[in-house]
Design an enzyme around this catalytic site. Structure first.
Site, mmCIF file in Angstrom:
data_model
loop_
_atom_site.group_PDB
_atom_site.id
_atom_site.type_symbol
_atom_site.label_atom_id
_atom_site.label_comp_id
_atom_site.label_asym_id
_atom_site.label_seq_id
_atom_site.Cartn_x
_atom_site.Cartn_y
_atom_site.Cartn_z
ATOM 1 N N ASP A 127 -14.646 11.144 3.275
ATOM 2 C CA ASP A 127 -14.078 12.416 2.842
ATOM 3 C C ASP A 127 -13.751 13.326 4.019
ATOM 4 O O ASP A 127 -12.596 13.537 4.353
ATOM 5 C CB ASP A 127 -15.033 13.103 1.866
ATOM 6 C CG ASP A 127 -14.441 14.371 1.256
ATOM 7 O OD1 ASP A 127 -13.231 14.585 1.425
ATOM 8 O OD2 ASP A 127 -15.171 15.127 0.618
ATOM 9 N N GLY A 146 -10.412 10.405 -4.415
ATOM 10 C CA GLY A 146 -11.444 9.534 -3.876
ATOM 11 C C GLY A 146 -11.371 8.073 -4.242
ATOM 12 O O GLY A 146 -12.250 7.290 -3.870
ATOM 13 N N ASP A 314 10.558 1.084 -1.608
ATOM 14 C CA ASP A 314 10.738 2.429 -2.145
ATOM 15 C C ASP A 314 12.117 2.984 -1.771
ATOM 16 O O ASP A 314 12.657 2.662 -0.709
ATOM 17 C CB ASP A 314 9.628 3.324 -1.574
ATOM 18 C CG ASP A 314 9.651 4.726 -2.128
ATOM 19 O OD1 ASP A 314 9.421 4.887 -3.333
ATOM 20 O OD2 ASP A 314 9.890 5.667 -1.342
ATOM 21 N N GLU A 343 13.683 -0.398 -5.427
ATOM 22 C CA GLU A 343 13.765 0.749 -6.335
ATOM 23 C C GLU A 343 15.151 1.382 -6.207
ATOM 24 O O GLU A 343 15.437 2.076 -5.231
ATOM 25 C CB GLU A 343 12.695 1.791 -5.995
ATOM 26 C CG GLU A 343 12.727 2.985 -6.944
ATOM 27 C CD GLU A 343 11.986 4.213 -6.424
ATOM 28 O OE1 GLU A 343 11.509 5.009 -7.258
ATOM 29 O OE2 GLU A 343 11.897 4.383 -5.184
#
Length: 591
Positions: A127, A146, A314, A343
């Site tokens: 984190d 997370g 993408d 895409e």
């Protein structure tokens, strides 16, 4: 890694392999005062082809040839300037021989699309990485939540049980941003997994564990842009590395049809090629020869390092098309079984078909079927009919290979089907059946199997999978903790995927379908493979309908009964059959 007058910070790619077709590798060297350096190697089998000197002395490029006699070990590259020498170790690895790698994917697969940050967490949770790194905050939908690679690995058995054969993960590369980086589409390091997701070794292990369980892995690649915090943005290797600057760049030029439009001004296509997708995703110039080679090598490196089976590219129309033509060809030459799906988000089959190889000479094997998505979504929202879905399939003549289209009705960029249909699970089951039993490669968005609703915006539709995170009130991976409605949908999808596996006609059989009428929105189609013949009927009405077989009677000749593959009930073939409102049935014809 330094001498008195120059220093070397890192080299990309960090290593390479023996036995590759791509055996002349261009090393991108990062450092300081790199002008005027020479390079040599302690191995006679690694040839220094050329050292490229740039105006920006923080970078240089070194072309090396890895000849057939090169031994897999650590080799030493000597960087020298004005009599001062810096040795750098460069490892050549033995290429793995694993038949489970680089398999490709096709219409026999079912693809499960995962947003890694929102699916599940496992192992050590990373984190607090310091200044500039977004922290986990599950109360804020725009922040990291997370999820990580270990969490996905821990849920592979769940996916196997459901019947999934392939996973597509949204990008997992480092996105060092202070906000909104969870999606992964703003890379700041092209050779490292984001530490919140795990490590490169974790990714490699996920692919290996997936293969052990019979699941393939698709890599979500972005050649068009990087993240605004990538070191290249404020210190580009060359002046033309990026189109524009932070302060001055082209925006909002989604002119993808200009690529195939015979009447388009060439300037329009240039605007498409150069515009920034958003202000925090700078547009890269793939016509730069160094960047072009960097992007090709980078993709080969990830495929070889992890054993990936396919790529989803993408924003395909937004990158330079000549570059992508070469990128596709080079990757498929190295990995001929691999599949690449682009895409191309357009509503017209006539336009997106132009991007598939065999139609235009661009080497792209597969496309995402956005026209089918649009038709399904219109049906789900009552803005369209099953007739619209039928009409999409009637245009399959436009494609080189309609079976190499990825079919879906929602994904990580669109509000979920269950959301836009106002919870009409019957219609969702109809669209699932169509996606799974017509043609193409079906894709499911994570959580569809438990009716995850999400919301209108990206951050809402990409909601957390319940039970994937510490502190969740319930665990929807466990059928005992799912609601009856969730289990109903989960069981339906599992049964549908089992039927695809048991009856190959559903996934790869020849499709024969029938027009709908203005007063009867009932869609009928056969799937036939060898002796196996299956009839699918979808009722687009909110009332029970009697389906007339007069127009398809010739297809039923020689058969005596229908076996309903959902209920296992067998009925004699007659001239009509009844189907419930919003109903869908799959019938095996028997003699």
């Amino acid at each position: 890694m330094s001498s008195q007058n120059f220093s070397i910070q890192k080299i990309e790619p960090p290593f390479w392999w023996t036995g590759m077709k791509w055996n002349e590798v261009q090393l991108m060297v990062y450092g300081k005062n790199l002008q005027g350096i020479s390079v040599s190697c302690n191995s006679k089998n690694i040839k220094i082809v050329k050292v490229h000197e740039l105006e920006n002395t923080d970078y240089t490029f070194v072309d090396i040839a890895i000849t057939p006699g090169t031994i897999a070990k650590s080799h030493t590259l000597f960087f020298e300037k004005e009599g001062r020498q810096t040795p750098i170790q460069f490892v050549i690895k033995q290429r793995a021989d694993n038949e489970s790698c680089h398999q490709g994917f096709d219409q026999e697969d079912v693809v499960y699309l995962v947003t890694p940050d929102r699916f599940a967490q496992g192992g050590t949770i990373v984190d607090d990485l310091g200044t500039g790194w977004e922290k986990i905050d599950r109360t804020n939908p725009e922040m990291r939540h997370g999820g990580n690679l270990k969490g996905i690995e821990n849920r592979l058995d769940y996916l196997v049980e459901l019947g999934i054969t392939t996973i597509w993960l949204n990008p997992v590369l480092e996105n060092k941003m202070d906000r909104g980086s969870y999606h992964g589409y703003a890379a700041t390091d092209m050779y490292n997994v984001d530490p919140r997701f795990g490590t490169n070794k974790d990714y490699q292990q996920l692919v290996r564990k997936s293969h052990e369980k019979g699941i393939k892995v698709i890599y979500d690649h972005v050649a068009n842009h990087v993240g605004i915090n990538h070191p290249w943005i404020d210190n580009p290797p060359t002046e033309d590395w990026i189109h524009g600057t932070r302060a001055h760049h082209v925006k909002d030029k989604h002119y993808m049809a200009s690529i195939v439009d015979p009447h388009a001004d060439p300037k329009t296509s240039e605007l498409l090629d150069h515009f920034w997708f958003v202000d925090v995703m700078p547009d890269m110039n793939q016509q730069n020869l160094f960047l072009k080679k960097y992007l090709i090598q980078n993709m080969i490196w990830w495929i070889e390092y992890t054993g990936l089976d396919g790529i989803r590219e993408d924003t395909y129309p937004y990158a330079n098309q000549e570059f992508l033509k070469e990128w596709n060809a080079t990757i498929l030459d190295e990995y001929p079984n691999l599949n690449i799906v682009g895409e191309v988000w357009n509503h017209s089959p006539a336009i997106i078909a132009q991007f598939q190889k065999g139609v235009r000479d661009n080497n792209l094997p597969a496309l995402m079927d956005f026209p089918l998505m649009d038709a399904c979504r219109k049906y789900l929202t009552r803005k369209g009919r099953l007739q619209n879905i039928y009409e999409v399939f009637t245009q399959d003549f436009l494609y080189d290979n309609p079976n190499n289209l990825m079919t879906f009705f929602d994904n990580h960029d669109t509000p979920r089907g269950i959301f836009i249909s106002n919870g009409n699970t019957a219609k969702i089951k109809q669209c699932l059946t169509i996606v799974m039993t017509t043609r193409g490669i079906p894709q499911l968005l994570y959580g569809t199997e438990i009716n995850m609703v999400g919301g209108e915006q990206h951050v809402a539709l990409r909601e957390d999978f319940p039970g994937g995170f510490e502190g969740d009130e319930r665990n929807a991976f466990d059928p005992k903790q799912r609601t009856s409605e969730e289990n109903d949908m989960w069981n339906f999808i599992q049964q549908l995927l089992q039927l695809r596996k048991k009856y190959p006609a559903l996934s790869k059989g020849k499709m024969t379908h029938y027009p709908l009428t203005w007063d009867s929105d009932v869609y009928k189609y056969f799937k036939t493979l060898g002796e196996e013949k299956i009839l699918v009927i979808v009722n687009g009405h909110d009332q029970k309908k009697t389906v007339d077989f007069s127009e398809i009677q010739h297809q039923l000749d020689g058969y005596t009964s229908f076996k309903n593959l959902f209920s296992n009930n067998t009925t004699s073939i007659s001239k009509t059959i009844e189907i419930e409102k919003w109903g869908v049935n799959i019938y095996l014809l028997t003699k």
